[in-house]
Motif scaffolding. Structure first.
Motif, PDB file in Angstrom:
ATOM      1  N   VAL A  67       0.851  -1.190   0.000  1.00  0.00           N
ATOM      2  CA  VAL A  67       0.000   0.000   0.000  1.00  0.00           C
ATOM      3  C   VAL A  67       0.884   1.235   0.000  1.00  0.00           C
ATOM      4  O   VAL A  67       1.714   1.415   0.893  1.00  0.00           O
ATOM      5  CB  VAL A  67      -0.928   0.032   1.233  1.00  0.00           C
ATOM      6  CG1 VAL A  67      -1.937   1.169   1.104  1.00  0.00           C
ATOM      7  CG2 VAL A  67      -1.642  -1.296   1.409  1.00  0.00           C
ATOM      8  N   ARG A  68       0.707   2.071  -1.004  1.00  0.00           N
ATOM      9  CA  ARG A  68       1.470   3.319  -1.095  1.00  0.00           C
ATOM     10  C   ARG A  68       0.530   4.432  -1.523  1.00  0.00           C
ATOM     11  O   ARG A  68       0.018   4.404  -2.650  1.00  0.00           O
ATOM     12  CB  ARG A  68       2.612   3.204  -2.115  1.00  0.00           C
ATOM     13  CG  ARG A  68       3.662   2.142  -1.820  1.00  0.00           C
ATOM     14  CD  ARG A  68       4.797   2.220  -2.841  1.00  0.00           C
ATOM     15  NE  ARG A  68       5.794   1.176  -2.662  1.00  0.00           N
ATOM     16  CZ  ARG A  68       5.787   0.013  -3.317  1.00  0.00           C
ATOM     17  NH1 ARG A  68       4.816  -0.236  -4.182  1.00  0.00           N
ATOM     18  NH2 ARG A  68       6.729  -0.880  -3.108  1.00  0.00           N
ATOM     19  N   ARG A  69       0.297   5.380  -0.632  1.00  0.00           N
ATOM     20  CA  ARG A  69      -0.512   6.556  -0.943  1.00  0.00           C
ATOM     21  C   ARG A  69      -1.867   6.181  -1.554  1.00  0.00           C
ATOM     22  O   ARG A  69      -2.286   6.746  -2.555  1.00  0.00           O
ATOM     23  CB  ARG A  69       0.251   7.479  -1.890  1.00  0.00           C
ATOM     24  CG  ARG A  69       1.537   8.025  -1.297  1.00  0.00           C
ATOM     25  CD  ARG A  69       2.286   8.892  -2.276  1.00  0.00           C
ATOM     26  NE  ARG A  69       3.544   9.371  -1.703  1.00  0.00           N
ATOM     27  CZ  ARG A  69       4.435  10.088  -2.375  1.00  0.00           C
ATOM     28  NH1 ARG A  69       4.204  10.413  -3.635  1.00  0.00           N
ATOM     29  NH2 ARG A  69       5.558  10.484  -1.789  1.00  0.00           N
ATOM     30  N   GLY A  70      -2.503   5.216  -0.962  1.00  0.00           N
ATOM     31  CA  GLY A  70      -3.829   4.817  -1.398  1.00  0.00           C
ATOM     32  C   GLY A  70      -3.859   3.852  -2.559  1.00  0.00           C
ATOM     33  O   GLY A  70      -4.931   3.376  -2.952  1.00  0.00           O
ATOM     34  N   MET A  71      -2.685   3.544  -3.141  1.00  0.00           N
ATOM     35  CA  MET A  71      -2.596   2.583  -4.231  1.00  0.00           C
ATOM     36  C   MET A  71      -2.181   1.228  -3.683  1.00  0.00           C
ATOM     37  O   MET A  71      -1.323   1.134  -2.800  1.00  0.00           O
ATOM     38  CB  MET A  71      -1.576   3.020  -5.272  1.00  0.00           C
ATOM     39  CG  MET A  71      -2.048   4.128  -6.192  1.00  0.00           C
ATOM     40  SD  MET A  71      -3.420   3.627  -7.273  1.00  0.00           S
ATOM     41  CE  MET A  71      -2.646   2.313  -8.229  1.00  0.00           C
ATOM     42  N   TYR A  72      -2.783   0.181  -4.197  1.00  0.00           N
ATOM     43  CA  TYR A  72      -2.443  -1.191  -3.828  1.00  0.00           C
ATOM     44  C   TYR A  72      -1.713  -1.841  -4.998  1.00  0.00           C
ATOM     45  O   TYR A  72      -2.190  -1.807  -6.134  1.00  0.00           O
ATOM     46  CB  TYR A  72      -3.710  -1.976  -3.485  1.00  0.00           C
ATOM     47  CG  TYR A  72      -4.391  -1.496  -2.224  1.00  0.00           C
ATOM     48  CD1 TYR A  72      -4.162  -2.118  -0.994  1.00  0.00           C
ATOM     49  CD2 TYR A  72      -5.262  -0.409  -2.249  1.00  0.00           C
ATOM     50  CE1 TYR A  72      -4.778  -1.672   0.168  1.00  0.00           C
ATOM     51  CE2 TYR A  72      -5.886   0.054  -1.095  1.00  0.00           C
ATOM     52  CZ  TYR A  72      -5.641  -0.587   0.106  1.00  0.00           C
ATOM     53  OH  TYR A  72      -6.252  -0.149   1.252  1.00  0.00           O
ATOM     54  N   ALA A 114      -3.771  -8.492 -15.250  1.00  0.00           N
ATOM     55  CA  ALA A 114      -5.225  -8.306 -15.201  1.00  0.00           C
ATOM     56  C   ALA A 114      -5.622  -7.230 -14.194  1.00  0.00           C
ATOM     57  O   ALA A 114      -6.544  -6.455 -14.444  1.00  0.00           O
ATOM     58  CB  ALA A 114      -5.914  -9.625 -14.861  1.00  0.00           C
ATOM     59  N   ALA A 115      -4.941  -7.191 -13.048  1.00  0.00           N
ATOM     60  CA  ALA A 115      -5.322  -6.206 -12.007  1.00  0.00           C
ATOM     61  C   ALA A 115      -4.196  -6.021 -11.014  1.00  0.00           C
ATOM     62  O   ALA A 115      -4.395  -6.098  -9.811  1.00  0.00           O
ATOM     63  CB  ALA A 115      -6.585  -6.644 -11.288  1.00  0.00           C
ATOM     64  N   GLN A 116      -3.007  -5.773 -11.504  1.00  0.00           N
ATOM     65  CA  GLN A 116      -1.829  -5.695 -10.640  1.00  0.00           C
ATOM     66  C   GLN A 116      -1.916  -4.557  -9.626  1.00  0.00           C
ATOM     67  O   GLN A 116      -1.486  -4.689  -8.485  1.00  0.00           O
ATOM     68  CB  GLN A 116      -0.604  -5.510 -11.526  1.00  0.00           C
ATOM     69  CG  GLN A 116       0.686  -5.200 -10.805  1.00  0.00           C
ATOM     70  CD  GLN A 116       1.820  -5.085 -11.790  1.00  0.00           C
ATOM     71  OE1 GLN A 116       2.104  -6.024 -12.519  1.00  0.00           O
ATOM     72  NE2 GLN A 116       2.468  -3.935 -11.831  1.00  0.00           N
ATOM     73  N   SER A 117      -2.462  -3.418 -10.039  1.00  0.00           N
ATOM     74  CA  SER A 117      -2.553  -2.239  -9.186  1.00  0.00           C
ATOM     75  C   SER A 117      -3.979  -1.712  -9.184  1.00  0.00           C
ATOM     76  O   SER A 117      -4.670  -1.780 -10.206  1.00  0.00           O
ATOM     77  CB  SER A 117      -1.603  -1.139  -9.671  1.00  0.00           C
ATOM     78  OG  SER A 117      -0.267  -1.585  -9.691  1.00  0.00           O
ATOM     79  N   PHE A 118      -4.397  -1.179  -8.060  1.00  0.00           N
ATOM     80  CA  PHE A 118      -5.729  -0.593  -7.987  1.00  0.00           C
ATOM     81  C   PHE A 118      -5.782   0.408  -6.839  1.00  0.00           C
ATOM     82  O   PHE A 118      -4.967   0.370  -5.920  1.00  0.00           O
ATOM     83  CB  PHE A 118      -6.807  -1.673  -7.812  1.00  0.00           C
ATOM     84  CG  PHE A 118      -6.637  -2.543  -6.598  1.00  0.00           C
ATOM     85  CD1 PHE A 118      -7.246  -2.212  -5.388  1.00  0.00           C
ATOM     86  CD2 PHE A 118      -5.848  -3.696  -6.654  1.00  0.00           C
ATOM     87  CE1 PHE A 118      -7.078  -3.007  -4.264  1.00  0.00           C
ATOM     88  CE2 PHE A 118      -5.681  -4.499  -5.528  1.00  0.00           C
ATOM     89  CZ  PHE A 118      -6.304  -4.153  -4.334  1.00  0.00           C
ATOM     90  N   ARG A 119      -6.754   1.295  -6.902  1.00  0.00           N
ATOM     91  CA  ARG A 119      -6.966   2.290  -5.866  1.00  0.00           C
ATOM     92  C   ARG A 119      -8.360   2.090  -5.280  1.00  0.00           C
ATOM     93  O   ARG A 119      -9.312   1.799  -6.017  1.00  0.00           O
ATOM     94  CB  ARG A 119      -6.845   3.701  -6.424  1.00  0.00           C
ATOM     95  CG  ARG A 119      -7.073   4.806  -5.387  1.00  0.00           C
ATOM     96  CD  ARG A 119      -7.000   6.189  -6.020  1.00  0.00           C
ATOM     97  NE  ARG A 119      -5.663   6.479  -6.486  1.00  0.00           N
ATOM     98  CZ  ARG A 119      -4.677   6.949  -5.710  1.00  0.00           C
ATOM     99  NH1 ARG A 119      -4.909   7.168  -4.415  1.00  0.00           N
ATOM    100  NH2 ARG A 119      -3.496   7.192  -6.206  1.00  0.00           N
ATOM    101  N   LEU A 120      -8.482   2.226  -3.977  1.00  0.00           N
ATOM    102  CA  LEU A 120      -9.778   2.136  -3.318  1.00  0.00           C
ATOM    103  C   LEU A 120     -10.139   3.472  -2.697  1.00  0.00           C
ATOM    104  O   LEU A 120      -9.379   4.018  -1.897  1.00  0.00           O
ATOM    105  CB  LEU A 120      -9.770   1.052  -2.237  1.00  0.00           C
ATOM    106  CG  LEU A 120      -9.571  -0.397  -2.709  1.00  0.00           C
ATOM    107  CD1 LEU A 120      -9.589  -1.337  -1.513  1.00  0.00           C
ATOM    108  CD2 LEU A 120     -10.625  -0.792  -3.731  1.00  0.00           C
ATOM    109  N   GLU A 121     -11.286   3.984  -3.087  1.00  0.00           N
ATOM    110  CA  GLU A 121     -11.802   5.215  -2.495  1.00  0.00           C
ATOM    111  C   GLU A 121     -12.499   4.869  -1.174  1.00  0.00           C
ATOM    112  O   GLU A 121     -12.694   3.679  -0.856  1.00  0.00           O
ATOM    113  CB  GLU A 121     -12.774   5.881  -3.465  1.00  0.00           C
ATOM    114  CG  GLU A 121     -12.166   6.234  -4.823  1.00  0.00           C
ATOM    115  CD  GLU A 121     -11.024   7.234  -4.727  1.00  0.00           C
ATOM    116  OE1 GLU A 121     -10.959   7.968  -3.718  1.00  0.00           O
ATOM    117  OE2 GLU A 121     -10.188   7.273  -5.665  1.00  0.00           O
TER     118      GLU A 121
END
Length: 232
Positions: A67-72, A114-121
């Motif tokens: 987790v870095r600055r809201g990015m996974y 397919a989904a290496q990185s994602f952000r969660l609001e």
């Protein structure tokens, strides 16, 4: 099914996908459905916050959700616990992907991921959670298969040294640069008590000669100490 019932079913599915989840619940579902549903049956077990480990002979396979600055971001690694003191001057920390002697991302195994990185609001639509989970499950399957090819220090060393380009552009990020790759191969050979470490040490010293920083010089000194009694 009539047109009317079909329309109702599609409407219900749309309403469900629009349902919103709090970020923590969204993450819990993504981890359960997208990561653990693949890794746990393959022998991985949780070992730290958002990290999973699998013993593999002389090595360990680690997958971490960083987790870095809201990015996974997903990172995988192959750890040789005995090599960590050579790298970092300290014992290995169970489940720390930063201890890996070989590491990468789903995108280095298969591009594009397919989904290496994602952000969660703070709130996330259920449809988005399902899409991320589905993508991660594909990525995890590919990563698990790739990691299953490593179980001994010798085979890992052989794989690393099969390419001696200045920058290795195969399916990993670290140790892509030749000096670090030579260092890792030398450390693995020392651990195995293999006299190939002597020739590798000479190559490593030559390759790392331009690096005068404290980390690099400390690593070389630990390698030299490790070869005492092994090399003529």
């Amino acid at each position: 099914m009539t047109e009317e019932t079909t329309g109702h079913a599609q409407s219900d599915l749309g309403a469900l996908s629009d349902q919103e989840l709090r970020g923590a619940e969204a993450l819990r579902r993504i981890v359960a459905d997208g990561i653990e549903a693949i890794l746990r049956p393959a022998g991985f077990e949780p070992c730290a916050k958002l990290a999973w480990i699998r013993g593999a002979g002389e090595l360990q396979h680690v997958v971490a959700l960083l987790v870095r600055r809201g990015m996974y971001d997903v990172q995988w690694g192959v750890v040789s616990p005995e090599a960590v003191p050579f790298l970092w001057g300290r014992p290995a920390q169970r489940g720390d992907v930063g201890d890996a002697v070989l590491s990468g991302t789903p995108g280095t195994v298969h591009h594009p991921p397919a989904a290496q990185s994602f952000r969660l609001e703070p709130t996330v639509r259920l449809g988005a959670v399902s899409k991320i989970s589905a993508g991660l499950s594909v990525d995890m399957g590919r990563v698990e298969q790739r990691l299953s090819g490593f179980s001994s220090r010798r085979e890992l060393r052989t794989y690393l040294m099969a390419n001696r380009d200045a920058k290795d552009r195969r399916d990993f990020v670290i140790p892509a640069n030749l000096p670090l790759k030579l260092f890792v191969a030398t450390a693995l050979a020392i651990i195995d008590g293999d006299q190939m470490a002597c020739g590798l040490l000479a190559e490593t010293e030559h390759a790392m000669a331009p690096y005068k920083d404290e980390i690099s010089t400390g690593r070389l000194e630990r390698l030299r100490k490790g070869t005492q009694g092994l090399c003529p």
